[in-house]
Design a protein around this motif. Structure first.
Motif, PDB file in Angstrom:
ATOM      1  N   ILE A 124       0.829  -1.210   0.000  1.00 18.96           N
ATOM      2  CA  ILE A 124       0.000   0.000   0.000  1.00 18.96           C
ATOM      3  C   ILE A 124       0.862   1.259   0.000  1.00 18.96           C
ATOM      4  O   ILE A 124       0.376   2.354   0.308  1.00 18.96           O
ATOM      5  N   GLY A 125       2.156   1.104  -0.333  1.00 16.09           N
ATOM      6  CA  GLY A 125       3.028   2.262  -0.428  1.00 16.09           C
ATOM      7  C   GLY A 125       3.504   2.809   0.905  1.00 16.09           C
ATOM      8  O   GLY A 125       4.028   3.927   0.958  1.00 16.09           O
ATOM      9  N   CYS A 126       3.357   2.043   1.966  1.00 14.18           N
ATOM     10  CA  CYS A 126       3.751   2.489   3.306  1.00 14.18           C
ATOM     11  C   CYS A 126       4.806   1.564   3.917  1.00 14.18           C
ATOM     12  O   CYS A 126       4.891   1.437   5.135  1.00 14.18           O
ATOM     13  N   GLY A 127       5.594   0.928   3.068  1.00 16.92           N
ATOM     14  CA  GLY A 127       6.554  -0.041   3.561  1.00 16.92           C
ATOM     15  C   GLY A 127       7.955   0.516   3.710  1.00 16.92           C
ATOM     16  O   GLY A 127       8.209   1.707   3.565  1.00 16.92           O
ATOM     17  N   VAL A 128       8.854  -0.404   4.026  1.00 16.27           N
ATOM     18  CA  VAL A 128      10.276  -0.114   4.115  1.00 16.27           C
ATOM     19  C   VAL A 128      11.004  -1.137   3.246  1.00 16.27           C
ATOM     20  O   VAL A 128      10.734  -2.339   3.349  1.00 16.27           O
ATOM     21  N   VAL A 129      11.896  -0.664   2.393  1.00 12.24           N
ATOM     22  CA  VAL A 129      12.729  -1.544   1.580  1.00 12.24           C
ATOM     23  C   VAL A 129      14.185  -1.194   1.881  1.00 12.24           C
ATOM     24  O   VAL A 129      14.696  -0.170   1.429  1.00 12.24           O
ATOM     25  N   MET A 130      14.843  -2.027   2.676  1.00 17.17           N
ATOM     26  CA  MET A 130      16.279  -1.862   2.903  1.00 17.17           C
ATOM     27  C   MET A 130      17.017  -2.587   1.793  1.00 17.17           C
ATOM     28  O   MET A 130      16.540  -3.606   1.290  1.00 17.17           O
ATOM     29  N   TYR A 131      18.176  -2.078   1.424  1.00 20.66           N
ATOM     30  CA  TYR A 131      18.917  -2.771   0.382  1.00 20.66           C
ATOM     31  C   TYR A 131      20.422  -2.649   0.601  1.00 20.66           C
ATOM     32  O   TYR A 131      20.913  -1.715   1.244  1.00 20.66           O
ATOM     33  N   CYS A 132      21.127  -3.630   0.067  1.00 21.35           N
ATOM     34  CA  CYS A 132      22.585  -3.574  -0.034  1.00 21.35           C
ATOM     35  C   CYS A 132      22.948  -4.100  -1.418  1.00 21.35           C
ATOM     36  O   CYS A 132      22.098  -4.633  -2.129  1.00 21.35           O
ATOM     37  N   LYS A 133      24.208  -3.949  -1.812  1.00 19.28           N
ATOM     38  CA  LYS A 133      24.592  -4.314  -3.173  1.00 19.28           C
ATOM     39  C   LYS A 133      26.021  -4.816  -3.186  1.00 19.28           C
ATOM     40  O   LYS A 133      26.793  -4.572  -2.246  1.00 19.28           O
ATOM     41  N   ASN A 134      26.364  -5.508  -4.275  1.00 16.60           N
ATOM     42  CA  ASN A 134      27.764  -5.878  -4.446  1.00 16.60           C
ATOM     43  C   ASN A 134      28.478  -4.807  -5.265  1.00 16.60           C
ATOM     44  O   ASN A 134      27.870  -3.857  -5.759  1.00 16.60           O
ATOM     45  N   GLY A 161      26.061  -6.477   6.591  1.00 19.29           N
ATOM     46  CA  GLY A 161      26.172  -7.125   7.886  1.00 19.29           C
ATOM     47  C   GLY A 161      25.005  -6.832   8.817  1.00 19.29           C
ATOM     48  O   GLY A 161      24.831  -7.544   9.819  1.00 19.29           O
ATOM     49  N   LEU A 162      24.206  -5.827   8.499  1.00 16.59           N
ATOM     50  CA  LEU A 162      23.050  -5.470   9.326  1.00 16.59           C
ATOM     51  C   LEU A 162      21.724  -5.883   8.702  1.00 16.59           C
ATOM     52  O   LEU A 162      20.661  -5.624   9.278  1.00 16.59           O
ATOM     53  N   MET A 163      21.783  -6.529   7.548  1.00 14.12           N
ATOM     54  CA  MET A 163      20.539  -6.862   6.846  1.00 14.12           C
ATOM     55  C   MET A 163      19.667  -7.851   7.613  1.00 14.12           C
ATOM     56  O   MET A 163      18.435  -7.756   7.597  1.00 14.12           O
ATOM     57  N   ASP A 164      20.278  -8.829   8.293  1.00 16.58           N
ATOM     58  CA  ASP A 164      19.475  -9.784   9.055  1.00 16.58           C
ATOM     59  C   ASP A 164      18.712  -9.085  10.172  1.00 16.58           C
ATOM     60  O   ASP A 164      17.532  -9.359  10.414  1.00 16.58           O
TER      61      ASP A 164
END
Length: 267
Positions: A124-134, A161-164
């Motif tokens: 519904i557009g009210c989320g959180v998307v955390m991301y990391c990359k190589n 290292g903080l993604m979990d």
């Protein structure tokens, strides 16, 4: 390769992210794949996008979203490896616990990877998307993906290292909050409020408190103190929660979920 967005797996999370991406780039640039083709077709009809098999999506899409469970990632990427090595899409994984290095290894190596950890409110557009990359993900591809995901809500980088822990906080907490909402409503029902009203009031109150914390920038402790009048009803409720180790229980829930996430990629 054409800037298209493929989704392998259209379950609850994959479907929610696909909805956000379609709002950003248009359904005509999105392909959906699912092991149950009818499920992909139904969602594609709703969103105005196309369907394909995994191999076609891997060969024709610049960005390939992997919405499969951590336990199924090795089988999926091993099967697609020849196509991935030939066409070299950006892999965007939603699988908790599977590192970018492991994803790249399973795909045959030398591929750009972004790991994302979305939560269910992205629908519904009210989320959180955390991301990391190589290191192989270019700034241009990173920017394109962040823009494509922006209708989901907050899109924010986090070191791998903080993604979990981040996944435990944002990915698991909607379930924790649902438990809290149900308990609030049950307490209100016990006091005589009809259940439908109790659920509506509880959800609105929690959503409002969260929005106030975000928009005011105030520490939640300060916002709590502002409601707790001397000898008032709120501080008595806080006392009852503290007597039952409410904050300690919540902290332990996040830590337990983070520990479980760290083990998923090893199974």
């Amino acid at each position: 390769m054409e800037e298209r967005y493929g989704f392998v797996g259209t379950g609850n999370m994959g479907g929610a992210v696909a909805r956000a991406v379609c709002r950003a780039v248009g359904g005509e640039k999105v392909l959906l794949c699912n092991r149950t083709p009818e499920k992909a077709r139904r969602l594609a009809q709703e969103l105005g996008c196309g369907t394909a098999d995994n191999e076609t999506a891997a060969a024709s899409c610049r960005y390939l979203f992997l919405g499969v469970k951590p336990q199924g990632m090795a089988l999926l990427l091993t099967a697609l490896r020849p196509i991935l090595q030939q066409h070299r899409p950006v892999l965007v994984s939603m699988a908790a616990g599977v590192t970018a290095a492991r994803l790249e290894e399973l795909a045959g190596g030398n591929l750009p990877v972004m790991r994302i950890m979305p939560n269910t409110p992205v629908a519904i557009g009210c989320g959180v998307v955390m991301y990391c990359k190589n290191a192989l993900l270019s700034p241009e591809d990173e920017q394109a993906l962040v823009q494509a995901l922006s209708p989901a809500g907050i899109v924010d980088p986090l070191e791998e290292g903080l993604m979990d822990a981040g996944s435990a906080l944002c990915g698991c907490s909607p379930a924790f909050t649902d438990l809290y909402l149900e308990a609030l409503a049950d307490g209100a029902v016990a006091c005589g409020i009809p259940r439908a009203k109790a659920l509506r009031y509880a959800a609105a109150a929690v959503a409002g408190a969260a929005r106030l914390a975000l928009e005011s920038g105030s520490h939640p402790g300060a916002l709590k103190d502002a409601v707790c009048s001397p000898a008032g009803s709120t501080i008595q409720g806080v006392r009852a929660l503290e007597d039952r180790a409410f904050r300690g229980a919540v902290m332990e829930a996040v830590i337990a979920a983070a520990e479980a996430n760290s083990g998923l990629g090893k199974k």
